[in-house]
Design a protein around this motif. Sequence first.
Motif, PDB file in Angstrom:
ATOM      1  N   HIS A  19       0.984  -1.320  -0.101  1.00 29.50           N
ATOM      2  CA  HIS A  19       0.038  -0.190  -0.071  1.00 29.50           C
ATOM      3  C   HIS A  19       0.977   1.277   0.096  1.00 29.50           C
ATOM      4  O   HIS A  19       1.964   1.311   0.467  1.00 29.50           O
ATOM      5  N   THR A  20       0.372   2.310  -0.686  1.00 25.11           N
ATOM      6  CA  THR A  20       0.986   3.644  -0.453  1.00 25.11           C
ATOM      7  C   THR A  20       0.032   4.642  -0.345  1.00 25.11           C
ATOM      8  O   THR A  20      -1.161   4.424  -0.327  1.00 25.11           O
ATOM      9  N   ASN A  21       0.810   5.984  -0.026  1.00 21.60           N
ATOM     10  CA  ASN A  21      -0.490   7.094   0.678  1.00 21.60           C
ATOM     11  C   ASN A  21      -1.216   7.750  -0.844  1.00 21.60           C
ATOM     12  O   ASN A  21      -1.972   8.530  -0.352  1.00 21.60           O
ATOM     13  N   ARG A  22      -0.823   7.185  -1.893  1.00 25.70           N
ATOM     14  CA  ARG A  22      -1.446   7.709  -2.958  1.00 25.70           C
ATOM     15  C   ARG A  22      -2.981   7.040  -3.171  1.00 25.70           C
ATOM     16  O   ARG A  22      -3.982   7.648  -3.369  1.00 25.70           O
ATOM     17  N   GLY A  23      -3.059   5.813  -2.569  1.00 28.66           N
ATOM     18  CA  GLY A  23      -4.424   4.989  -2.723  1.00 28.66           C
ATOM     19  C   GLY A  23      -4.981   4.509  -1.543  1.00 28.66           C
ATOM     20  O   GLY A  23      -6.196   4.290  -1.393  1.00 28.66           O
ATOM     21  N   SER A  24      -3.984   4.463  -0.509  1.00 26.71           N
ATOM     22  CA  SER A  24      -4.329   3.863   0.859  1.00 26.71           C
ATOM     23  C   SER A  24      -4.532   4.793   1.839  1.00 26.71           C
ATOM     24  O   SER A  24      -3.094   5.238   2.298  1.00 26.71           O
ATOM     25  N   SER A  25      -5.345   5.409   2.558  1.00 28.38           N
ATOM     26  CA  SER A  25      -5.279   6.446   3.405  1.00 28.38           C
ATOM     27  C   SER A  25      -4.495   5.943   4.868  1.00 28.38           C
ATOM     28  O   SER A  25      -4.104   6.859   5.564  1.00 28.38           O
ATOM     29  N   CYS A  26      -4.146   4.569   4.932  1.00 31.09           N
ATOM     30  CA  CYS A  26      -3.379   4.221   6.123  1.00 31.09           C
ATOM     31  C   CYS A  26      -1.786   4.092   5.791  1.00 31.09           C
ATOM     32  O   CYS A  26      -1.267   3.573   6.713  1.00 31.09           O
ATOM     33  N   ALA A  27      -1.423   4.226   4.346  1.00 32.83           N
ATOM     34  CA  ALA A  27      -0.141   4.291   4.228  1.00 32.83           C
ATOM     35  C   ALA A  27       0.583   5.445   4.433  1.00 32.83           C
ATOM     36  O   ALA A  27       0.011   6.528   4.327  1.00 32.83           O
ATOM     37  N   SER A  28       1.859   5.190   4.507  1.00 33.58           N
ATOM     38  CA  SER A  28       2.568   6.537   4.951  1.00 33.58           C
ATOM     39  C   SER A  28       3.853   6.772   3.685  1.00 33.58           C
ATOM     40  O   SER A  28       4.143   8.007   3.681  1.00 33.58           O
ATOM     41  N   CYS A  29       4.006   5.724   2.956  1.00 34.35           N
ATOM     42  CA  CYS A  29       5.022   6.095   1.745  1.00 34.35           C
ATOM     43  C   CYS A  29       4.318   6.429   0.497  1.00 34.35           C
ATOM     44  O   CYS A  29       3.260   6.015   0.312  1.00 34.35           O
ATOM     45  N   ASP A  30       5.182   7.101  -0.325  1.00 32.10           N
ATOM     46  CA  ASP A  30       4.651   7.378  -1.549  1.00 32.10           C
ATOM     47  C   ASP A  30       5.174   6.183  -2.572  1.00 32.10           C
ATOM     48  O   ASP A  30       6.121   5.352  -2.062  1.00 32.10           O
ATOM     49  N   PRO A  31       4.642   6.154  -3.686  1.00 32.44           N
ATOM     50  CA  PRO A  31       4.671   4.864  -4.676  1.00 32.44           C
ATOM     51  C   PRO A  31       6.360   4.789  -5.021  1.00 32.44           C
ATOM     52  O   PRO A  31       6.599   3.727  -4.954  1.00 32.44           O
ATOM     53  N   VAL A  32       6.887   6.027  -5.257  1.00 31.37           N
ATOM     54  CA  VAL A  32       8.228   5.922  -5.793  1.00 31.37           C
ATOM     55  C   VAL A  32       9.240   5.718  -4.752  1.00 31.37           C
ATOM     56  O   VAL A  32       9.996   4.784  -4.620  1.00 31.37           O
ATOM     57  N   GLY A  55     -12.643  -0.389   1.180  1.00 31.69           N
ATOM     58  CA  GLY A  55     -11.556  -0.445   2.293  1.00 31.69           C
ATOM     59  C   GLY A  55     -11.298   1.016   2.705  1.00 31.69           C
ATOM     60  O   GLY A  55     -12.086   2.006   2.186  1.00 31.69           O
ATOM     61  N   ASN A  56      -9.747   0.802   3.079  1.00 35.25           N
ATOM     62  CA  ASN A  56      -9.523   2.321   3.428  1.00 35.25           C
ATOM     63  C   ASN A  56      -8.714   3.081   2.305  1.00 35.25           C
ATOM     64  O   ASN A  56      -7.580   3.455   2.405  1.00 35.25           O
ATOM     65  N   THR A  57      -9.659   3.375   1.423  1.00 39.57           N
ATOM     66  CA  THR A  57      -9.125   4.043  -0.015  1.00 39.57           C
ATOM     67  C   THR A  57      -8.767   5.443   0.540  1.00 39.57           C
ATOM     68  O   THR A  57      -9.198   6.238   1.552  1.00 39.57           O
TER      69      THR A  57
END
Length: 263
Positions: A19-32, A55-57
Amino acid sequence: MGKIILPPEYPYLFETHLHTNRGSSCASCDPVEAAKAYKQAGYSGIIVTEHNWGGNTAISRYLAWEDWVRKFIRSYQEAEAWGRKNGLTVLWGYEAGFNGTEFLIYGLTPDFLIKYPEIRYAGVEEQYRIVHEAGGIVVHAHPFREAYHIPEIRLYPDYVDAIEGFNCAHFNRLSKNDFGLYGYKEMYNRKAIEYANENDFPITAGSDTHSTNLRGGGMAFKTLPRDGRHFIARLLSREEYLLTDGINWYDPYGNPVAEVEVR
């Protein structure tokens, strides 16, 4: 974490749950950031699996369908663009939520969602039909996890193709302070593996990563999965891969074969 030393016969390690913070609000890292971290840790590929509308989008549910989809796939596009330039294979998937019960969808392309808007309102049975019709598979993610947002454990053996047996958020020495929500609950994985083998389901392994504090989980292949369909073929054949929870290597049925070495 350092770099994972791969078994010589299985040189291609893939993360299957990310999961990344672009698509999942529970994530802290960006895709790159995520892609770079996995490359440095010795992975050959990742599958981006953001939380969907159930889910937690991180994407507003009030958007029109096509607008929602285009924002939802942005994390995959960013990671894939970086991976293409830097030798990391990036595949697309997503994690579908049904009131706390979740499924990983593999083997499709982002265009799938635009073509099948009806999946937004589909139940578990209808999801299975639609995903299969499009050529993908449904994997029950962490089926025995217990948490505040999961009202009850629900199993759907008739509407899944495989089971996530090793989810590194449940038990991993490499992530002691990263995922305190579940604590050390290795029994969740043991139950999932038993359930998979009792019902003759293939088993997957993934880290359930939400940050760049990697856990070391995934699947190591003899040959590099070229795309989602190739990944599916390898998984369903139960040949030419090992599973890992970041602690041990396991055969496709969840039996330990060696310890994981990290340098």
